[in-house]
Scaffold this motif. Structure first.
Motif, mmCIF file in Angstrom:
data_model
loop_
_atom_site.group_PDB
_atom_site.id
_atom_site.type_symbol
_atom_site.label_atom_id
_atom_site.label_comp_id
_atom_site.label_asym_id
_atom_site.label_seq_id
_atom_site.Cartn_x
_atom_site.Cartn_y
_atom_site.Cartn_z
ATOM 1 N N PHE A 1 22.672 93.164 87.858
ATOM 2 C CA PHE A 1 23.344 91.942 88.280
ATOM 3 C C PHE A 1 24.696 92.328 88.891
ATOM 4 O O PHE A 1 25.464 93.042 88.265
ATOM 5 N N ALA A 2 24.963 91.860 90.096
ATOM 6 C CA ALA A 2 26.225 92.176 90.770
ATOM 7 C C ALA A 2 27.250 91.099 90.439
ATOM 8 O O ALA A 2 27.500 90.177 91.219
ATOM 9 N N VAL A 3 27.817 91.212 89.256
ATOM 10 C CA VAL A 3 28.875 90.322 88.792
ATOM 11 C C VAL A 3 29.972 91.198 88.193
ATOM 12 O O VAL A 3 29.700 92.309 87.744
ATOM 13 N N PRO A 4 31.204 90.705 88.189
ATOM 14 C CA PRO A 4 32.301 91.558 87.703
ATOM 15 C C PRO A 4 32.293 91.829 86.207
ATOM 16 O O PRO A 4 32.718 92.890 85.769
ATOM 17 N N ASN A 5 31.811 90.892 85.405
ATOM 18 C CA ASN A 5 31.834 91.050 83.946
ATOM 19 C C ASN A 5 30.413 91.110 83.417
ATOM 20 O O ASN A 5 29.748 90.084 83.297
ATOM 21 N N ILE A 6 29.978 92.324 83.101
ATOM 22 C CA ILE A 6 28.633 92.503 82.565
ATOM 23 C C ILE A 6 28.690 93.579 81.486
ATOM 24 O O ILE A 6 29.487 94.514 81.577
ATOM 25 N N PHE A 7 27.901 93.394 80.447
ATOM 26 C CA PHE A 7 27.798 94.439 79.443
ATOM 27 C C PHE A 7 26.341 94.567 79.034
ATOM 28 O O PHE A 7 25.541 93.656 79.221
ATOM 29 N N TYR A 8 26.002 95.749 78.544
ATOM 30 C CA TYR A 8 24.610 96.098 78.269
ATOM 31 C C TYR A 8 24.435 96.446 76.791
ATOM 32 O O TYR A 8 25.107 97.322 76.276
ATOM 33 N N ILE A 9 23.523 95.728 76.152
ATOM 34 C CA ILE A 9 23.075 96.079 74.802
ATOM 35 C C ILE A 9 21.571 95.836 74.801
ATOM 36 O O ILE A 9 21.133 94.689 74.885
ATOM 37 N N PRO A 10 20.778 96.892 74.764
ATOM 38 C CA PRO A 10 19.321 96.705 74.758
ATOM 39 C C PRO A 10 18.885 95.838 73.582
ATOM 40 O O PRO A 10 19.460 95.917 72.491
ATOM 41 N N LEU A 11 17.866 95.033 73.805
ATOM 42 C CA LEU A 11 17.344 94.175 72.741
ATOM 43 C C LEU A 11 17.007 94.983 71.499
ATOM 44 O O LEU A 11 17.265 94.533 70.383
ATOM 45 N N SER A 12 16.483 96.195 71.688
ATOM 46 C CA SER A 12 16.111 97.028 70.544
ATOM 47 C C SER A 12 17.302 97.429 69.681
ATOM 48 O O SER A 12 17.128 97.815 68.530
ATOM 49 N N GLU A 13 18.526 97.309 70.208
ATOM 50 C CA GLU A 13 19.739 97.667 69.464
ATOM 51 C C GLU A 13 20.585 96.455 69.082
ATOM 52 O O GLU A 13 21.577 96.586 68.370
ATOM 53 N N LEU A 14 20.206 95.282 69.567
ATOM 54 C CA LEU A 14 21.068 94.105 69.435
ATOM 55 C C LEU A 14 21.421 93.785 67.982
ATOM 56 O O LEU A 14 22.591 93.578 67.657
ATOM 57 N N SER A 15 20.443 93.752 67.104
ATOM 58 C CA SER A 15 20.708 93.406 65.699
ATOM 59 C C SER A 15 21.703 94.365 65.058
ATOM 60 O O SER A 15 22.478 93.970 64.183
ATOM 61 N N LEU A 16 21.687 95.625 65.488
ATOM 62 C CA LEU A 16 22.582 96.636 64.922
ATOM 63 C C LEU A 16 23.978 96.603 65.553
ATOM 64 O O LEU A 16 24.908 97.188 64.997
ATOM 65 N N ARG A 17 24.108 95.948 66.702
ATOM 66 C CA ARG A 17 25.376 95.979 67.432
ATOM 67 C C ARG A 17 26.046 94.610 67.563
ATOM 68 O O ARG A 17 26.885 94.411 68.431
ATOM 69 N N LEU A 18 25.704 93.688 66.697
ATOM 70 C CA LEU A 18 26.288 92.344 66.771
ATOM 71 C C LEU A 18 27.808 92.367 66.634
ATOM 72 O O LEU A 18 28.497 91.527 67.213
ATOM 73 N N ASN A 19 28.342 93.328 65.896
ATOM 74 C CA ASN A 19 29.797 93.421 65.735
ATOM 75 C C ASN A 19 30.497 93.888 67.010
ATOM 76 O O ASN A 19 31.717 93.804 67.103
ATOM 77 N N ASP A 20 29.729 94.377 67.993
ATOM 78 C CA ASP A 20 30.300 94.793 69.279
ATOM 79 C C ASP A 20 30.568 93.600 70.194
ATOM 80 O O ASP A 20 31.143 93.759 71.264
#
Length: 141
Positions: free
Chosen positions: A49-68
């Motif tokens: 996606f060509a937008v200025p504010n984007i971040f990536y957290i794969p679905l497979s890691e989402l539950s473990l990275r909610l604090n991010d």
């Protein structure tokens, strides 16, 4: 930002707030709302996606990275076709996130609607369906 401003022009589907690609792009650009791309890492190299504010957290890691992820900022959840992002929405809502919306149709509809993409042809994907996409120029190990 006011919640009313965030939800404006959204629609409810499957119990979630959804945005069309055009509305999501408008909110990303004018309101600086970030997009959370939950595609797996092997799927994000080809088209982004060509937008200025984007971040990536794969679905497979989402539950473990909610604090991010901050619960205080609004964001739009996106994926390839809008299916895994719905699963991500369920995880996020269960974890207490309320200021979120789903990108209806994912990057497939985003591209179909003519929204801007960053494309890296060296990472082109190949496969018989969305669920089997693999990088075209890389050997499977």
């Amino acid at each position: 930002m006011m919640y009313e401003q965030f939800i404006e022009n959204g629609f409810q589907s499957s119990g979630f707030l959804n945005f069309t690609p055009r509305i999501a792009y408008q909110k990303a650009m004018e309101l600086e709302i970030p997009i959370l791309d939950v595609r797996e890492s092997n799927l994000i190299g080809y088209k982004r996606f060509a937008v200025p504010n984007i971040f990536y957290i794969p679905l497979s890691e989402l539950s473990l990275r909610l604090n991010d992820i901050s619960k205080d900022i609004p964001f739009i959840v996106a994926d390839s076709a809008g299916l895994r992002s719905r699963e991500a929405m369920e995880i996020l809502i269960e974890a207490g996130f309320t200021f979120i919306a789903n990108l209806a149709g994912g990057i497939v509809e985003w591209e179909r609607d003519g929204m801007p993409l960053n494309v890296n042809k060296q990472e082109q994907l190949d496969g018989s369906c969305m669920c089997q996409l693999q990088p075209r120029n890389k050997l499977n190990k």
